[in-house]
Design a protein around this motif. Sequence first.
Motif, mmCIF file in Angstrom:
data_model
loop_
_atom_site.group_PDB
_atom_site.id
_atom_site.type_symbol
_atom_site.label_atom_id
_atom_site.label_comp_id
_atom_site.label_asym_id
_atom_site.label_seq_id
_atom_site.Cartn_x
_atom_site.Cartn_y
_atom_site.Cartn_z
ATOM 1 N N SER B 441 0.802 -1.230 0.000
ATOM 2 C CA SER B 441 0.000 0.000 0.000
ATOM 3 C C SER B 441 0.832 1.275 0.000
ATOM 4 N N GLU B 442 2.141 1.139 0.077
ATOM 5 C CA GLU B 442 2.988 2.329 0.179
ATOM 6 C C GLU B 442 3.549 2.736 -1.164
ATOM 7 N N SER B 443 3.551 4.047 -1.395
ATOM 8 C CA SER B 443 4.134 4.575 -2.624
ATOM 9 C C SER B 443 5.648 4.654 -2.480
ATOM 10 N N LYS B 444 6.309 4.779 -3.608
ATOM 11 C CA LYS B 444 7.770 4.905 -3.564
ATOM 12 C C LYS B 444 8.163 6.192 -2.841
ATOM 13 N N THR C 7 12.343 -6.596 -15.462
ATOM 14 C CA THR C 7 10.982 -7.012 -15.788
ATOM 15 C C THR C 7 10.085 -6.768 -14.585
ATOM 16 N N THR C 8 9.138 -5.904 -14.758
ATOM 17 C CA THR C 8 8.291 -5.564 -13.626
ATOM 18 C C THR C 8 7.006 -6.367 -13.580
ATOM 19 N N SER C 9 6.596 -6.831 -14.723
ATOM 20 C CA SER C 9 5.330 -7.564 -14.692
ATOM 21 C C SER C 9 5.600 -8.949 -14.150
ATOM 22 N N LEU C 10 4.568 -9.587 -13.726
ATOM 23 C CA LEU C 10 4.714 -10.954 -13.250
ATOM 24 C C LEU C 10 4.801 -11.831 -14.488
ATOM 25 N N ALA C 11 5.926 -11.712 -15.179
ATOM 26 C CA ALA C 11 6.026 -12.315 -16.510
ATOM 27 C C ALA C 11 5.839 -13.817 -16.475
ATOM 28 N N TRP C 12 6.225 -14.447 -15.368
ATOM 29 C CA TRP C 12 6.033 -15.879 -15.286
ATOM 30 C C TRP C 12 4.601 -16.215 -14.936
ATOM 31 N N ASN C 13 3.841 -15.205 -14.585
ATOM 32 C CA ASN C 13 2.474 -15.414 -14.124
ATOM 33 C C ASN C 13 1.534 -14.825 -15.164
ATOM 34 N N ASN C 14 1.534 -15.474 -16.329
ATOM 35 C CA ASN C 14 0.858 -14.898 -17.497
ATOM 36 C C ASN C 14 -0.651 -14.975 -17.399
ATOM 37 N N SER C 15 -1.243 -13.848 -17.312
ATOM 38 C CA SER C 15 -2.695 -13.860 -17.220
ATOM 39 C C SER C 15 -3.302 -13.713 -18.607
ATOM 40 N N LYS C 16 -4.278 -14.535 -18.883
ATOM 41 C CA LYS C 16 -4.950 -14.392 -20.171
ATOM 42 C C LYS C 16 -5.955 -13.254 -20.098
ATOM 43 N N ASN C 17 -6.282 -12.884 -18.841
ATOM 44 C CA ASN C 17 -7.188 -11.746 -18.703
ATOM 45 C C ASN C 17 -6.413 -10.461 -18.896
ATOM 46 N N LEU C 28 2.150 1.710 -6.594
ATOM 47 C CA LEU C 28 3.365 1.641 -7.409
ATOM 48 C C LEU C 28 3.038 1.692 -8.901
ATOM 49 N N THR C 29 3.793 2.496 -9.641
ATOM 50 C CA THR C 29 3.660 2.503 -11.097
ATOM 51 C C THR C 29 4.745 1.588 -11.673
ATOM 52 N N ASP C 30 4.622 1.289 -12.943
ATOM 53 C CA ASP C 30 5.645 0.457 -13.590
ATOM 54 C C ASP C 30 7.003 1.150 -13.568
ATOM 55 N N ASP C 31 6.991 2.462 -13.687
ATOM 56 C CA ASP C 31 8.225 3.246 -13.567
ATOM 57 C C ASP C 31 8.864 3.049 -12.198
ATOM 58 N N ASP C 32 8.021 3.154 -11.175
ATOM 59 C CA ASP C 32 8.510 2.942 -9.808
ATOM 60 C C ASP C 32 9.151 1.564 -9.720
ATOM 61 N N ARG C 33 8.423 0.578 -10.214
ATOM 62 C CA ARG C 33 8.896 -0.800 -10.073
ATOM 63 C C ARG C 33 10.246 -0.963 -10.764
ATOM 64 N N ARG C 34 10.379 -0.373 -11.929
ATOM 65 C CA ARG C 34 11.647 -0.472 -12.669
ATOM 66 C C ARG C 34 12.779 0.162 -11.880
ATOM 67 N N ASP C 44 15.176 -9.151 -12.796
ATOM 68 C CA ASP C 44 13.806 -9.609 -12.997
ATOM 69 C C ASP C 44 13.147 -9.740 -11.632
ATOM 70 N N LEU C 45 11.911 -9.394 -11.572
ATOM 71 C CA LEU C 45 11.153 -9.544 -10.324
ATOM 72 C C LEU C 45 11.265 -10.981 -9.805
ATOM 73 N N LYS C 46 11.337 -11.912 -10.743
ATOM 74 C CA LYS C 46 11.396 -13.312 -10.347
ATOM 75 C C LYS C 46 12.631 -13.612 -9.506
ATOM 76 N N ASP C 47 13.697 -12.815 -9.672
ATOM 77 C CA ASP C 47 14.914 -13.047 -8.883
ATOM 78 C C ASP C 47 14.665 -12.887 -7.393
ATOM 79 N N LEU C 48 13.650 -12.123 -7.041
ATOM 80 C CA LEU C 48 13.356 -11.943 -5.616
ATOM 81 C C LEU C 48 12.691 -13.185 -5.020
ATOM 82 N N TYR C 49 12.303 -14.101 -5.883
ATOM 83 C CA TYR C 49 11.648 -15.322 -5.426
ATOM 84 C C TYR C 49 12.595 -16.508 -5.460
ATOM 85 N N ARG C 50 13.930 -16.228 -5.447
ATOM 86 C CA ARG C 50 14.870 -17.330 -5.682
ATOM 87 C C ARG C 50 14.856 -18.388 -4.589
ATOM 88 N N ASP C 51 14.328 -18.048 -3.399
ATOM 89 C CA ASP C 51 14.267 -19.060 -2.341
ATOM 90 C C ASP C 51 13.047 -19.960 -2.445
#
Lengths: 124, 505, 469
Positions: B441-444, C7-17, C28-34, C44-51
């Motif tokens: 819920s927190e912004s950057k 990669t900010t999207s959950l690229a491994w979590n491909n939604s058809k929707n 958070l915006t995509d810019d923020d995430r990047r 890649d976001l997936k790297d944070l799930y390496r455990d």
Amino acid sequence: MSVKYTREHEWIVVEEDVATVGISKYAQEQLGDVVFVEVPDAGKKVALGEEAAVVESVKAASEIYAPLSGTVTAGNPALEDEPATINSDAEGDGWIFKMTIDDTSELDDLMDAAEYADYVAGLE
Amino acid sequence: MADTLKTITGNRGLRLEEPLIFEQGRPGRLGVDLATPANTANRLGGNDRKGPIGLPDLSEPQTVRHYTRISQKNYGIDSGFYPLGSCTMKHNPRLNEKLARLPGFASLHPLQPMSTVQGALELIDACAHWLKVITGMPAVAMSPAAGAQGELCGMMAIRAALVDRGDARKRVLVPESAHGTNPATAAACGYAVDSIPANDRGRVDFDALIAKLDSDVAGIMLTNPNTCGLFENDIIRIADAVHEAGAFFYCDGANLNAIMGNVRPGDLGIDCMHINLHKTFSTPHGGGGPGAGPVVLSESLAAYAPVPFVVHGENGFDLVEHQQGAGEKSFGRLKGFQGQMGMFIRALAYMMSHGSDGLAQASADAILNANYLLAELKDTLSPSFDGPCMHECLFDDSFLKDTDVSTLDFAKAMIDEGFHPMTMYFPLVVHGALLMEPTESESKETLDQYIHALKGLTAMAKAGEADHFHQAPRLTPWRRLDETTAARNPILRWTPPESDVQATD
Amino acid sequence: MPPNTPTTSLAWNNSKNKVAKTMRYLPLTDDDRRQMLAAIGVEDLKDLYRDVPPDALLSGPVDLPAHQGEIEVERAISAMAAKNLNAAAAPSFLGAGAYRHHVPATVDAMIQRGEFLTAYTPYQPEVSQGTLQYLFEFQTQVALITGMEVANASMYDGATAAAEAVMMAGRVAKRKKAILSGGLHPHYRDATQTIAGFHGMTLDVAPPDWKGEEDLIRSIDDETACVVVQNPGFFGHVRDLTPLADACHAAGALLVVVVTEVVSLGALTAPGDMGADIVAAEGQSIGNALNYGGPTVGLFAVRQKHLRQMPGRVCGQTADIDGKRGFVLTLSTREQHIRREKATSNICTNSGLCALAFNVHMTLLGETGFRQLAALNHAKACTLADKLDAVDEVQVLNDTFFNEFTISLNKPAAGVVDDLAALGILGGVPVSRLYADGGQMENLLLVAATETTTEDDMDALVRSLSEVL
């Protein structure tokens, strides 16, 4: 007899047949301000290592174990109104209970003051 | 300086002092207008109350002013950043509040005939369905009132299953890093608790666990991600070992926010897991409650779930309320009525609003935010473990060494900067712990401000400004409060001052 | 996408929707995430799930609908609400532990303030005096109405409060047996059996006491930790518990008094004045709507000398370093987060916001209003009892009651209640609903009246009963 200590930071002094038990200065420092003490009732039989009393501070509650086997003869009545005595005089007026001893040889396993000081230094 | 100005009233601008209600009551005031009874019949059997109760009388405007003023002394998620580790202080949507108050829910009596509450049972069933799919588990007990009661439910189901199998066991394994409710719950179920140490990577020491796993172990209670914010890498191996020993795997679901939508606990081999609706699913913390703690269950435990539970009957939804029929093996009832219905409505509204895609994104953002904090603060504070973390990051107080500033002091200084402090001194496995969970819920911008503040405070501590921290907080309506005296001489209720008492004699 | 862009999207979590990268609760915006991924130093976001074991990381969203706006969610949930017959919209005589009272509009307005609603447990007292002050006021009000010396900051509900009371009595008396009255609400009996039973207490349950005649004194012995009795009882009877209290104390046992309708405390002698050692009550009647039974608020009050054995949270008065009066959570060393396996109970939460609601309503009522409310409830019940007694096929069983009593019909009450529901009337709670083995009580119906019950409601019930009986 000079004072002896356990690894759980209790001290014990024996005079004639009665042992007095409390917690060490180091222990009271670790606990912080003592707010309440549950002392055992006279007549309670305790085995070595069995829970005999509870010392509560604001942030923790610590069990006090019987350093020897025996029977409690008295809890310190002053601690009911002034639990802080444990902080100000842990190894004197802040004694917690007195007991008779079943087996004086159990004293041999305890540390003397110098050994205890080394033990505490090793913990820090 | 403006802040040393002495005012006549003691109020300070918008900061208004407010006494207790007992100090404002006056006979002749009333906050309600009730009809006069139509009769004076009395069938109380002579047990009428004699003498006054002692409650204060206030009018409605006074009541509103009282609670408004004291509310302004509180910090909430609505006020600002609240990074309490393992509490998941995420935004509490107001849509949840609106829907919980629909008369078709709020005015329902729990013992109405089934034909008149089909919509309520449908909602409970829908909420249950979402929880089962998110966790990948086949069954769920909805009735536990809170997380701790959910833990009790899980452990009772385990015990019931073992007794049913003629294999009652006596011990439960709990990691050192576990929240205190875990061993307390195990003890409440009659189990002896064996502690398992952590390895130097902050995870459960697998070998130590195996060494203690024998045929007297009823189960293991594991939090995943654990209380250090780390995913237990060995979790599937652990689950296999536990099952091979004939024991059950209880998972503490407090940290579900880290994995919801992207990992299913059911795929990891758990047998039961409580879910904190007030953490992961945004139902409000309310200053300490109410919560809700539904427990997802495996096939091996489903039959032992507490009553009551919702079933699909011949004429629509029905409730199994007794230990008969479908409830025959249930271990019993945990609380009155059906459970925390108000929380089910709120949680379902939250889950439906996010959807499966939104829940996955929310969880990923939570992890991203926590790792961002870790990355930006790792050279300032002292992280306890190497990254990446999951949804929360753990630091210890070694960065404050030789500054004479404790974790507590540091936290109090954060209050003056406008933040609620992170969790302090938990988990116990590191010294002077600082556990931060930002949530999605927190912004950057908020995170950047927080990081900047913590860097500034750390610099001050290292520059020897210990007094700044010892004096904190200075800008709140109250300074530090004396918890020692409160515990030594507990005063748990208001009593009229002596002079008042004498005046009425 | 250019190389080396995180990669900010959950690229491994491909939604058809269609996945909106924006969702109203996610700032958070995509810019923020990047930017954040770059700061963290991963590709890649997936790297944070390496455990996470790779097979456990889902490759698509779970099988549930995609995100929806407020309009859609409101429509779906409102549709469920519309399928219910709500007790505010129909003549309603349901009680049995949950009561339809009027909650003044002020209550909701206060509890919806964000500083109350979204605050956590007050562990940082300097920024939580709002919560702590109302908890202190709550504890005082609970102690006053129950006639006891000290109360805690609330429990989940009355039933769990009763279970905790039995366990506390076991600790205080150092005995293992509890006697449960046949007038104790079956949910309370069951929850106590489940929770206290697991904890090693043995429970001696008296048979259902719909006649209000049981004598528990005979069952007390020197192994009894406590007797648990409800007043008014489940079937409505009101009693003087003083003789029972005396008998308990003479045997070294405690008296636990349960109250499921706290409005009764505005008219009846307080349990503390009858000799109760512990009061376990349900506070829902004050400040809290029915809410289909949850969440509610349990009240727990004890004698000063037993304070340290009391479970749950407790708020105490103190002062800050400037000498200003304030409040803090205290005596927490009894609780699970410190004592761990030696805790007095495993409870974490109290019922915070519901306790606040109770407080606000109680403040509006005050001494005068609380007594008036109780008097009005009793008067309504007396009127209802007279009207029902006049119906041939109905017999009112109680000599005494507060706002709820038991009637006996000429046929099973469960069927009658269904027939009444078809006529749009919520006629009461069939006793058999709460007893698995309710055989001999199947004709009994519990009927309650409150300040919200009108003369028209009562006449409608009488008319409909005459029809269906």
